[in-house]
Design a protein around this motif. Structure first.
Motif: not given
Length: 121
Positions: A112-119
């Motif tokens: 979830l963190l990785c997905l939220s940081l993706c532009r």
């Protein structure tokens, strides 16, 4: 079913009711996707039960399932339980359940963190 109470420093137990595994038709966990200690045991009558915790509810269901497989080999239903935690052949139901559950939660959280940081383009 056992009634438990404490008198001074002494703990007392009284057998209130007995059931036979051969008479058990179904165990209903009520809600498989929530942390819920309540379940129903279906005999000739439905008994509403509350376990100490959700983990103890699953342990109780696994124990009944093992006893049935060993001695009766009868087909009774276990419904509204998460199969991941109910089956012993599952990776997540090993003897290190707590650590593995934490690892699983961390894995999902990191995704979830990785997905939220993706532009988004």
């Amino acid at each position: 079913m056992v009634k438990h109470w404490r008198v001074d420093r002494e703990e007392k137990y009284e057998i209130v009711e007995k059931w036979f595994l051969k008479d058990l038709e179904m165990i209903d966990g009520k809600e498989a996707d929530t942390d819920n200690p309540y379940f129903d045991m279906h005999f000739h009558k439905v008994y509403n039960m509350e376990a100490y915790s959700c983990a103890s509810k699953y342990t109780f269901a696994r124990t009944l399932n093992k006893l049935n497989a060993m001695y009766l080999k009868k087909d009774f239903k276990i419904v509204n339980f998460d199969d991941t935690y109910l089956n012993d052949d599952s990776f997540w139901s090993s003897s290190n359940r707590d650590l593995l559950v934490v690892m699983r939660v961390c894995f999902y959280a990191s995704n979830l963190l990785c997905l939220s940081l993706c532009r988004l383009s």
